[in-house]
Scaffold this motif. Structure first.
Motif, mmCIF file in Angstrom:
data_model
loop_
_atom_site.group_PDB
_atom_site.id
_atom_site.type_symbol
_atom_site.label_atom_id
_atom_site.label_comp_id
_atom_site.label_asym_id
_atom_site.label_seq_id
_atom_site.Cartn_x
_atom_site.Cartn_y
_atom_site.Cartn_z
ATOM 1 N N TRP A 113 26.536 10.234 -0.787
ATOM 2 C CA TRP A 113 25.640 11.372 -0.987
ATOM 3 C C TRP A 113 25.541 11.720 -2.460
ATOM 4 C CZ3 TRP A 113 22.958 13.507 3.079
ATOM 5 C CH2 TRP A 113 23.372 13.115 4.358
ATOM 6 N N GLN A 114 24.380 12.235 -2.857
ATOM 7 C CA GLN A 114 24.193 12.637 -4.240
ATOM 8 C C GLN A 114 23.570 14.038 -4.287
ATOM 9 O OE1 GLN A 114 21.510 9.958 -6.190
ATOM 10 N NE2 GLN A 114 19.828 10.310 -4.755
ATOM 11 N N LEU A 115 23.936 14.805 -5.307
ATOM 12 C CA LEU A 115 23.401 16.147 -5.479
ATOM 13 C C LEU A 115 21.984 16.051 -6.020
ATOM 14 C CD1 LEU A 115 23.955 19.227 -5.460
ATOM 15 C CD2 LEU A 115 24.738 18.985 -7.828
ATOM 16 N N ALA A 116 21.038 16.590 -5.259
ATOM 17 C CA ALA A 116 19.626 16.525 -5.656
ATOM 18 C C ALA A 116 19.118 17.842 -6.220
ATOM 19 C CB ALA A 116 18.765 16.120 -4.459
ATOM 20 N N TYR A 117 19.746 18.957 -5.799
ATOM 21 C CA TYR A 117 19.291 20.267 -6.254
ATOM 22 C C TYR A 117 20.459 21.238 -6.141
ATOM 23 C CZ TYR A 117 17.005 24.809 -6.368
ATOM 24 O OH TYR A 117 16.674 26.083 -6.700
ATOM 25 N N ALA A 118 20.530 22.192 -7.078
ATOM 26 C CA ALA A 118 21.574 23.218 -7.013
ATOM 27 C C ALA A 118 21.122 24.468 -7.751
ATOM 28 C CB ALA A 118 22.880 22.705 -7.613
ATOM 29 N N ASP A 119 21.444 25.604 -7.211
ATOM 30 C CA ASP A 119 21.303 26.878 -7.902
ATOM 31 C C ASP A 119 22.447 27.774 -7.441
ATOM 32 O OD1 ASP A 119 20.572 28.006 -5.414
ATOM 33 O OD2 ASP A 119 18.433 27.821 -5.827
#
Length: 482
Positions: A466-472
């Protein structure tokens, strides 16, 4: 305007201001979308919002509430929901106030305490209709006990029970409440009644109304199924485990202190009251208090039912004291001078202006409050990237919001639709249990949308799959490695 009338008006204004809340209930979103769906396609019989359990039966026991909510939203948007549900809550506790002894001063204090106790469930949600109709039942029965209305008016109860059954499966609260009044009055009459105890003929009439109220509840789109539905939800171990409202109140948390204070006040007042508690008082107060201790969801029921009982025994414990005439409302009030009347009107106008300003401020900050609680910009990303059309694994608390935004969900707040086996299956991933990847693989999940910093996100961040695609600050989105 007299001081008492000013006090009563200020009490109402305070109730309304207390009830003004942002639209943050996680289930409100799917309730609104369901109301829209019902008006377009009819009442759904199976799930129409998830990609995981589309074959599961859906008993839409809140269909009328959802249609009403959608109608309010269509007319006034989210601000309309804020105002209308604040008015419904105000009406609920005004009805309680009208049957609470010691008006205006003692009654207002006790009812405000009851309102604070019940505020844990306030918001734009169908459960508010439960509170309102519980208050209507208490209002009518207490008025009947005080000989202020006759039997003819009580024929409204089976009709209201039918309406209640179409608004929410909580209609059973009304039936149980009627049954408790009937049992308490019968036992009190058998043991030797007081001046408020109903005659045997009236007790038999209440028993008839109890049976009719249960029978008329069958007049709903789900028919007799709604008779057993409340027991199925009460017996759900997954709902008991995952829905916070079903948990017992934690008195380390301050929001439950008003409930504790109201219960303690009632117990102390009964101990010192010169009027012995009736069997009805003990059954209603003790039964609803026990229900509130078992599940926080039941605390509002206790607050509404107990307020008249608590006030009655507070007055009983203060008989022959200097404050009794004032608290009981027996002290005669002098006619105010013209200057005093003008001052009273000015105070009321300032209070109304303050409440309107408070309401306007809540409405103005509503969108920001939603953005702090829900993945608004994260869903924008899903829609812009094309991921919104693919199967995703989402937080249980955000399922309703995703339905509102038009995304198919893995799970949402309709726990009864998903059923215990599926909810425990969902938690297998959420709780990072053994084989946590299985639900993600079984449904070919393309992305995971979860609260920032949740245990699952920590594991996904370390996973090579899995990879991080978006974060806030609110949400994180992980996608599968290609």
């Amino acid at each position: 305007m007299t001081v008492r009338r000013l006090f009563t008006a200020l009490f109402l204004v305070a109730l309304f201001a207390m009830a003004v809340r942002e639209t943050l209930d996680p289930d409100m979103w799917w309730h609104l979308r369901t109301g829209e769906y019902i008006l377009q396609a009819g009442i759904p019989r199976q799930d129409v919002f998830s990609f995981t359990v589309p074959d599961h039966e859906w008993i839409t026991h809140e269909w009328l509430s959802q249609v009403v909510m959608w109608g309010i939203y269509s007319a006034g948007g989210l601000p309309g929901l804020i105002v209308v549900f604040a008015l419904l809550i105000t009406l609920t506790f005004w009805l309680v106030y009208l049957v609470t002894p010691g008006r205006p001063f003692l009654a207002a204090f006790v009812v405000l305490l009851a309102a604070f106790a019940s505020a844990i469930v306030w918001g734009a949600r169908p459960q508010i209709f439960n509170l309102l109709l519980t208050a209507v039942f208490v209002f009518l029965i207490e008025r009947f006990k005080d000989r202020q209305i006759g039997r003819r008016t009580l024929w409204l109860l089976p009709i209201l029970s039918c309406l209640w059954a179409n608004l929410h499966s909580g209609y059973l609260l009304g039936v149980v409440l009627l049954g408790a009044y009937t049992a308490g009055e019968a036992w009190q009459q058998w043991r030797g009644g007081d001046e408020r105890t109903l005659a045997w003929a009236d007790i038999r009439f209440l028993a008839l109304l109890t049976a009719l109220s249960f029978v008329t509840a069958v007049l709903n789109p789900n028919g007799p199924e709604l008779w057993i539905y409340p027991f199925l939800t009460l017996g759900s171990s997954a709902m008991q485990a995952t829905i916070q409202e079903w948990h017992s109140p934690d008195f380390h948390v301050s929001i439950f202190w008003p409930f504790l204070a109201l219960a303690a006040l009632g117990v102390v007042a009964m101990i010192f009251s010169r009027r012995r508690p009736t069997w009805g008082d003990l059954l209603l107060f003790g039964g609803t208090a026990a229900a509130g201790l078992l599940s926080a969801r039941n605390i509002p029921l206790f607050a509404i039912v107990s307020a008249p009982i608590v006030a009655r025994h507070v007055l009983g414990s203060l008989e022959d004291t200097a404050v009794y005439p004032l608290l009981s409302g027996e002290t005669p009030e002098r006619r105010p001078t013209a200057v005093m009347q003008a001052m009273n009107w000015l105070i009321l106008l300032l209070a109304v202006a303050g409440a309107l300003g408070w309401t306007a401020n809540k409405i103005a900050g509503n969108e920001a409050a939603i953005a702090e609680r829900y993945p608004v910009t994260a869903v924008d990303y899903l829609q812009a990237s094309g991921l919104a059309d693919q199967p995703g694994y989402n937080s249980y608390n955000w399922g309703g919001y995703l339905i509102w935004r038009g995304l198919p969900v893995f799970v949402d707040g309709r726990a009864d639709v998903y059923g215990d086996p599926f909810l425990f299956y969902y938690l297998q991933t959420f709780d990072v249990a053994d084989n946590w990847q299985q639900p993600l693989n079984d449904y070919a999940v393309a992305y995971v949308l979860m609260e920032t910093g949740a245990p699952l996100t920590t594991l996904l961040q370390a996973s090579p799959d899995w990879q991080l695609a978006y974060a806030d600050d609110v949400a994180q989105i992980f996608t599968r490695q290609q």
